[in-house]
Design an enzyme around this catalytic site. Structure first.
Site, PDB file in Angstrom:
ATOM      1  N   ALA A 123      52.439  15.937  26.258  1.00  0.00           N
ATOM      2  CA  ALA A 123      52.363  15.058  27.579  1.00  0.00           C
ATOM      3  C   ALA A 123      51.530  15.607  28.582  1.00  0.00           C
ATOM      4  O   ALA A 123      51.588  17.001  28.712  1.00  0.00           O
ATOM      5  CB  ALA A 123      53.926  15.199  27.935  1.00  0.00           C
ATOM      6  N   LYS A 150      43.750  21.151  33.249  1.00  0.00           N
ATOM      7  CA  LYS A 150      44.026  21.302  31.895  1.00  0.00           C
ATOM      8  C   LYS A 150      43.698  22.957  31.831  1.00  0.00           C
ATOM      9  O   LYS A 150      44.322  23.492  30.865  1.00  0.00           O
ATOM     10  CB  LYS A 150      43.161  20.558  31.155  1.00  0.00           C
ATOM     11  N   TYR A 192      40.969  16.744  37.019  1.00  0.00           N
ATOM     12  CA  TYR A 192      41.684  16.662  35.644  1.00  0.00           C
ATOM     13  C   TYR A 192      41.437  17.966  35.014  1.00  0.00           C
ATOM     14  O   TYR A 192      42.469  18.405  34.202  1.00  0.00           O
ATOM     15  CB  TYR A 192      41.227  15.284  34.768  1.00  0.00           C
ATOM     16  N   ASN A 212      36.743  14.057  21.794  1.00  0.00           N
ATOM     17  CA  ASN A 212      36.878  12.853  21.991  1.00  0.00           C
ATOM     18  C   ASN A 212      37.865  11.998  20.806  1.00  0.00           C
ATOM     19  O   ASN A 212      37.223  11.762  19.816  1.00  0.00           O
ATOM     20  CB  ASN A 212      35.843  12.064  22.526  1.00  0.00           C
ATOM     21  N   PHE A 246      48.904   7.572  22.685  1.00  0.00           N
ATOM     22  CA  PHE A 246      47.923   7.453  21.897  1.00  0.00           C
ATOM     23  C   PHE A 246      47.901   8.693  20.657  1.00  0.00           C
ATOM     24  O   PHE A 246      48.251   8.053  19.490  1.00  0.00           O
ATOM     25  CB  PHE A 246      46.303   7.405  22.459  1.00  0.00           C
ATOM     26  N   ARG A 278      31.473   2.539  37.776  1.00  0.00           N
ATOM     27  CA  ARG A 278      32.103   3.168  36.781  1.00  0.00           C
ATOM     28  C   ARG A 278      31.418   4.585  36.741  1.00  0.00           C
ATOM     29  O   ARG A 278      31.958   5.371  35.981  1.00  0.00           O
ATOM     30  CB  ARG A 278      31.913   2.594  35.536  1.00  0.00           C
ATOM     31  N   LEU A 279      30.431   4.992  37.345  1.00  0.00           N
ATOM     32  CA  LEU A 279      29.664   6.296  37.560  1.00  0.00           C
ATOM     33  C   LEU A 279      30.540   7.334  37.946  1.00  0.00           C
ATOM     34  O   LEU A 279      31.198   7.189  38.919  1.00  0.00           O
ATOM     35  CB  LEU A 279      28.420   6.177  38.130  1.00  0.00           C
ATOM     36  N   ASP A 309      60.868  13.808  32.023  1.00  0.00           N
ATOM     37  CA  ASP A 309      59.717  14.187  32.689  1.00  0.00           C
ATOM     38  C   ASP A 309      59.485  15.627  32.455  1.00  0.00           C
ATOM     39  O   ASP A 309      60.323  16.570  32.723  1.00  0.00           O
ATOM     40  CB  ASP A 309      59.834  13.705  34.126  1.00  0.00           C
ATOM     41  N   GLY A 350      61.889  -0.605  30.633  1.00  0.00           N
ATOM     42  CA  GLY A 350      62.177  -0.677  29.105  1.00  0.00           C
ATOM     43  C   GLY A 350      61.227  -1.145  28.181  1.00  0.00           C
ATOM     44  O   GLY A 350      61.477  -1.287  26.815  1.00  0.00           O
TER      45      GLY A 350
END
Length: 346
Positions: A101, A172, A168, A197, A32, A291-292, A80, A58
């Protein structure tokens, strides 16, 4: 005011380089933010080497228009970031490296934390080592506002404590420290960029704004979300890409972390209402318990202090939230086939 506190400039001018003819590597170039950065670099005359993850099926993704052009200014290198040799080859001959990446997405990090360590921490070490060996002019490493966790003080400056509230964010934090260690240990010219964000066209369905808009444009009368009370600081993707270029030209940012955000916050509930308006649809906003996030992992509040970016690099956001949401809504309405609005994307 301590020595690390930047003095606001009266009329800052955005830092820039003449990118014409420079060979620039972008890892995560199909992503993105990565693809928006490729677009901006091409518009500035750079020769872009796009490091993309190998896919046997592809799919040309966000760089398809460049791959179809025999005279394209974009060269694609598949690989990678966990493969040190492949990364070393990709960095050779590059003036600047933008390292985007990463394995992203908080929910999946609960299921596969080890994969996040390998891609985000080990991958960053591979990129930093390749940049050191090939003596690049600048490495710009991508962090995330998630490393701050729930705000202890607002707005959040770069001096805010780092809080690993998800696997996550922990990965980072590790990646950021790995990148900065190469500045301290080896004098590698590196800057850590911390976007808050980012949103806009091409964002994946796992993010909150595409999640809401895909449901709205699919005709949903009820929009299902996780918690509605957390606040976030949303920056339009072209502004984030401009920030990357500005910081790649900013010597004061060497060896430092710099936030990219608007300094404005909005709750997820109010954001959903704004998206209903931007889309021209009508729907009820509901909480979907599936989704919490786990209670101790939910980041309640994120809003940036962007003083460093403004003062050091002359950067400031140009796209208002209302305009950005409208542009994003229009894009998703035109690309609804890319989204599974009835399925929760982790």
């Amino acid at each position: 005011m301590n020595a690390d506190t930047p003095t606001p400039a009266a009329a800052p001018v955005e830092s820039d380089l003449d990118w014409t003819g420079r060979t620039v590597l972008v890892t995560g170039a199909e992503g993105f933010i990565g693809s928006a950065l490729v677009d901006l670099l091409v518009s500035r005359g750079a020769r872009v080497r796009a490091f993309t993850h190998y896919k046997p099926y592809g799919d040309k993704g966000n760089l398809a228009r460049y791959l179809a052009d025999p005279h394209s200014p974009v060269e694609t290198v598949t690989g990678d970031v966990r493969d040190a040799g492949r990364v070393m080859d990709a960095v050779e001959g590059c003036d600047t490296v933008f390292h985007l990446a990463a394995l992203i997405g908080i929910p999946y990090s609960y299921d596969s934390p080890g994969a996040y360590v390998q891609t985000n921490v080990v991958g960053t070490e591979n990129v930093a080592e390749a940049c050191r060996r090939h003596q690049v002019r600048r490495l710009v490493h991508t962090s995330t506002s998630e490393v701050y966790g729930t705000a202890r003080t607002v707005p959040i400056s770069e001096e805010h404590p780092l809080q690993p509230q998800s696997p996550y964010s922990a990965s980072k934090i590790g990646a950021d420290m790995m990148a900065l260690s190469h500045w301290h240990a080896f004098e590698l010219p590196v800057t850590v960029v911390r976007p808050f964000n980012t949103y806009g066209p091409r964002q994946s369905a796992r993010a909150v704004i595409p999640t809401i808009l895909a449901q709205l444009h699919s005709g949903a009368r009820q929009v299902k979300l996780g918690s509605l009370t957390p606040t976030r600081d949303f920056t339009y993707v072209t502004d984030t890409a401009r920030g990357f270029l500005a910081l790649a030209a900013c010597d004061r940012a060497l060896g430092r972390s710099v936030n990219l955000g608007t300094g404005q916050e909005i709750s997820i509930g109010d954001l959903a209402k704004a998206l209903v308006h931007a889309s021209g649809r009508d729907a009820e906003i509901l909480v979907d318990r599936s989704r919490l996030r786990p209670a101790g992992s939910e980041v309640r509040r994120l809003v940036s202090d962007n003083t460093r970016a403004r003062s050091w690099a002359g950067w400031e956001p140009r796209v208002s939230l209302d305009e950005g949401l409208r542009l994003t809504s229009d894009w998703i309405a035109d690309h609804l086939d890319l989204f599974a609005a009835d399925r929760y994307q982790v």
